[in-house]
Design a protein around this motif. Structure first.
Motif, PDB file in Angstrom:
ATOM      1  N   ASP A  40      -8.648  12.083 -20.016  1.00  0.00           N
ATOM      2  CA  ASP A  40      -8.259  10.402 -20.028  1.00  0.00           C
ATOM      3  C   ASP A  40      -6.804  10.358 -20.217  1.00  0.00           C
ATOM      4  OD1 ASP A  40      -9.644   7.933 -19.224  1.00  0.00           O
ATOM      5  OD2 ASP A  40      -8.057   7.624 -21.022  1.00  0.00           O
ATOM      6  N   ALA A  48     -13.145   5.340 -22.753  1.00  0.00           N
ATOM      7  CA  ALA A  48     -13.046   6.081 -23.841  1.00  0.00           C
ATOM      8  C   ALA A  48     -14.098   6.043 -24.813  1.00  0.00           C
ATOM      9  CB  ALA A  48     -11.809   6.094 -24.617  1.00  0.00           C
ATOM     10  N   ASP A  65      -8.238  13.027 -25.291  1.00  0.00           N
ATOM     11  CA  ASP A  65      -7.337  11.829 -25.070  1.00  0.00           C
ATOM     12  C   ASP A  65      -5.783  12.368 -24.736  1.00  0.00           C
ATOM     13  OD1 ASP A  65      -6.037   9.553 -25.308  1.00  0.00           O
ATOM     14  OD2 ASP A  65      -6.827   9.194 -27.504  1.00  0.00           O
ATOM     15  N   SER A  67      -3.635  10.024 -24.040  1.00  0.00           N
ATOM     16  CA  SER A  67      -2.912   8.778 -24.128  1.00  0.00           C
ATOM     17  C   SER A  67      -1.452   8.996 -24.511  1.00  0.00           C
ATOM     18  CB  SER A  67      -3.497   7.693 -24.585  1.00  0.00           C
ATOM     19  OG  SER A  67      -3.813   7.939 -25.963  1.00  0.00           O
TER      20      SER A  67
END
Length: 230
Positions: A40, A48, A65, A67
């Motif tokens: 992601d 999430a 993750d 991000s």
């Protein structure tokens, strides 16, 4: 009979809260042994939360993750996930269900037969607006010119599988040819392939997106143009 323990499915995601649970469910109906990595890029919705809830009960599912990563993009997401992969084979798929999960079986079978790459080409598109068809047709022409004698029906497909070691070596030896911020990692990979590499193809129906919005934008077009020059 496919040995699913030797496969990892990598699915890049961004704001797919309305699709992600259905996608995972459909994949798990094919096999509960298949490892799934949801990579992601910093979703702002509940993607999430949904994946983590599912993964809490199933160690074959992982939420990756990204991000905090400086470079965002499908290509970067796939490469980062590939570096985490321990399986013999990988399968790359969108998680918006435009790549129907049922075709994962075909990819797996073709890889187990000894092919380096197994590519799903869009034999039929359920629906695309006129401007999307035009952009796609021009991009396909340019991509095929770039690949020269390497004949691939749909070099811009996002639905494919590979022998993990084969893919890693291609990336490691040709790092400058991969546009990390881009979204056509298969095309970047094919630029590094030779005619003697074992590439198999099969047709599938590219489904319409039922929920969410396409992420295709100007930055993706620019990344593709840069990829044509690398």
């Amino acid at each position: 009979m496919v040995n699913w323990n030797e496969f990892t499915l990598i699915a890049p995601s961004l704001n797919e809260e309305k699709n992600i649970a259905n996608f995972i469910g459909k994949v798990q109906k094919i096999s509960t042994q298949l490892k799934i990595i949801i990579a992601d890029d910093g979703s702002k919705d509940k993607t999430a939360e949904i994946v983590k809830k599912i993964a809490f009960k199933n160690n074959r599912i992982e939420f990756f993750d990204r991000s905090s990563k400086e470079v965002k993009g499908i290509t970067a997401s796939v490469i980062d996930s590939l570096n985490k992969t321990k399986s013999k084979y990988v399968i790359i798929s969108d998680c918006d269900l435009q790549h129907p999960p049922k075709y994962i079986i075909e990819i797996a079978k073709q890889l187990e037969m000894g092919n380096d790459l197994a590519i799903g080409f869009r034999e039929k598109v359920t629906y695309w607006p006129a401007h999307r068809k035009f952009i796609s047709s021009i991009a396909q022409i340019l991509a095929k010119i770039k690949l020269g004698k390497l004949k691939v029906t749909d070099p811009l497909s996002g639905f494919f599988g590979a022998n993990t070691e084969f893919m890693r070596k291609k990336i490691d030896h040709n790092k400058k040819r991969f546009r990390l911020e881009g979204y056509k990692i298969l095309f970047d990979l094919l630029k590094c392939c030779k005619n003697q590499d074992k590439i198999e193809q099969f047709g599938y129906v590219f489904e319409s997106r039922k929920f969410g919005e396409s992420k295709l934008g100007a930055k993706h077009v620019l990344a593709f143009l840069k990829s044509l020059l690398s």
